[in-house]
Scaffold this motif. Structure first.
Motif, PDB file in Angstrom:
ATOM      1  N   ASP A 136       0.825  -1.214   0.000  1.00  0.00           N
ATOM      2  CA  ASP A 136       0.000   0.000   0.000  1.00  0.00           C
ATOM      3  C   ASP A 136       0.858   1.261   0.000  1.00  0.00           C
ATOM      4  O   ASP A 136       0.537   2.244  -0.673  1.00  0.00           O
ATOM      5  N   ARG A 139       2.194   1.851  -3.444  1.00  0.00           N
ATOM      6  CA  ARG A 139       1.167   2.391  -4.335  1.00  0.00           C
ATOM      7  C   ARG A 139       0.946   3.873  -4.087  1.00  0.00           C
ATOM      8  O   ARG A 139       0.771   4.653  -5.038  1.00  0.00           O
ATOM      9  N   VAL A 239       0.034  -7.912  -3.691  1.00  0.00           N
ATOM     10  CA  VAL A 239      -1.359  -7.503  -3.471  1.00  0.00           C
ATOM     11  C   VAL A 239      -2.202  -8.703  -3.049  1.00  0.00           C
ATOM     12  O   VAL A 239      -3.019  -8.622  -2.119  1.00  0.00           O
ATOM     13  N   GLU A 243      -3.922  -8.779   0.635  1.00  0.00           N
ATOM     14  CA  GLU A 243      -5.371  -8.681   0.724  1.00  0.00           C
ATOM     15  C   GLU A 243      -6.008  -9.986   1.193  1.00  0.00           C
ATOM     16  O   GLU A 243      -7.040  -9.962   1.875  1.00  0.00           O
ATOM     17  N   ASN A 283     -13.325  -7.755  -3.181  1.00  0.00           N
ATOM     18  CA  ASN A 283     -12.132  -6.939  -2.975  1.00  0.00           C
ATOM     19  C   ASN A 283     -11.633  -6.460  -4.332  1.00  0.00           C
ATOM     20  O   ASN A 283     -11.133  -7.258  -5.143  1.00  0.00           O
ATOM     21  N   SER A 285      -9.089  -4.545  -5.123  1.00  0.00           N
ATOM     22  CA  SER A 285      -7.641  -4.644  -5.325  1.00  0.00           C
ATOM     23  C   SER A 285      -7.267  -6.042  -5.801  1.00  0.00           C
ATOM     24  O   SER A 285      -6.428  -6.213  -6.702  1.00  0.00           O
ATOM     25  N   CYS A 288      -8.380  -6.422  -9.391  1.00  0.00           N
ATOM     26  CA  CYS A 288      -7.454  -5.737 -10.307  1.00  0.00           C
ATOM     27  C   CYS A 288      -6.193  -6.562 -10.525  1.00  0.00           C
ATOM     28  O   CYS A 288      -5.690  -6.664 -11.656  1.00  0.00           O
TER      29      CYS A 288
END
Length: 357
Positions: A136, A139, A239, A243, A283, A285, A288
């Motif tokens: 995070d 990012r 990620v 997550e 979710n 993220s 993606c």
């Protein structure tokens, strides 16, 4: 069992205790510090005699507000359940008690936990938490660099329209150094601002690259099977690990697909049995990251292109084909993480016991 729901704020936590059928047993408000959390645990212990299963805490899944409370409760040996906000909101709307207050919200959290016994259980922070924090933060730094790059390009255009900057060139140290040397020809406020922004961009490049190296080490150590998936790089794997927060939290691949937002939503009734629509939840993220893997495989890296061509031959368009490919990749990612988990358990059980003198 006794379920204690919490409504958390920056300064106070309001807790409501319910029995197994939803009857309110008590209410308490404490401060958001260690003393307040200890008082909450002591208050909850008074309900431990209601049932042999003891007491469980249900926290609304807003990590920044409940992170400290969750850690203190787990350290005290309490069982903590994370309740998604949407479940709490739906319970509050169906409540017989009108209005909105801290006790009403806390009771809604506890009722949602009682109605959904398969909600994820919180655990103490581990490697997944470290990976998520680093991912995070990286990012956020990339977002800062993107904004700075746009500002730099406008300043350079004002100074010299013929000064060309390669696409994504500000990510490279050599390009930034050359631009700093070009700015020596100018003596104005615009040039000074451009130089300051370029220096900041250079710092961000170093920080972003260092974070990526650190993430590579962590991912290779805790999730090597993810990196073996074609099209899954270090950033996508980071990620996924961050997550997911422990693949053991999901009972099967279908539950994991709902978490990733790749499982379609049923919308059929009567004769239209089997009809589904796009799932825009889950979710995002994770969704993606799976999409980036799918796009990479669709370009010929791995088995994704053959599967996409098969769906196109069946009459699907490319968007629908990628959607189906993401669903398959969700199962692949789930299996890879399960394999890493089983390998870690086998390695831990194989370690010889050490005798302490």
């Amino acid at each position: 069992m006794v379920m204690i729901g919490t409504d958390s704020h920056k300064r106070t936590h309001t807790v409501v205790a319910l029995d197994e059928v939803g009857r309110r047993l008590g209410t308490k408000t404490v401060r958001t510090n260690s003393e307040g959390h200890l008082a909450m645990v002591e208050w909850a212990s008074t309900f431990a005699d209601h049932d042999d299963d003891g007491v469980r805490f249900a926290l609304e899944d807003c990590r920044h507000l409940t992170r400290r409370l969750e850690s203190d409760l787990l350290a005290a040996g309490q069982s903590v359940i994370r309740v998604p906000t949407r479940l709490m909101a739906s319970v509050r709307q169906s409540s017989r008690e009108p209005g909105k207050s801290d006790p009403i919200d806390a009771e809604a959290v506890a009722l949602a936990a009682l109605r959904h016994p398969d909600l994820p259980v919180a655990e103490l922070d581990g490697p997944a938490r470290e990976v998520k924090l680093l991912s995070d933060h990286r990012r956020d730094l990339v977002v800062q660099r993107t904004r700075i790059a746009a500002q730099v390009r406008w300043h350079l255009h004002e100074l010299d329209p013929d000064l060309q900057v390669p696409g994504r060139g500000l990510r490279r140290h050599c390009v930034v150094r050359d631009l700093l040397a070009e700015l020596d020809r100018f003596d104005s406020v615009v040039a000074r601002l451009a130089r300051s922004l370029l220096e900041r961009c250079q710092e961000l490049n170093t920080q972003i690259n260092d974070l990526e190296k650190e993430l590579r080490i962590l991912v290779c150590r805790f999730a090597p099977s993810l990196l073996e998936i074609p099209g899954c790089g270090v950033l996508s794997a980071a990620v996924i690990v961050g997550e997911t927060a422990g693949v053991h939290r999901f009972r099967d691949k279908d539950a994991y697909a709902r978490f990733t937002g790749t499982a379609p939503v049923p919308v059929w009734s009567g004769s239209s049995k089997g009809k589904v629509r796009l799932n825009r939840g889950g979710n995002r993220s994770m969704n993606c990251a799976l999409h980036m893997i799918a796009v990479t495989q669709a370009r010929g890296v791995g088995p994704g292109k053959a599967y996409l061509d098969k769906q196109l031959a069946r009459g699907k368009d490319r968007v629908a084909g990628l959607r189906l490919l993401r669903r398959r990749l969700s199962d692949v990612v789930f299996a890879a993480q399960r394999a890493d988990l089983q390998a870690d358990v086998a390695e831990a059980s194989a370690e010889p016991l050490r005798l302490v003198a």
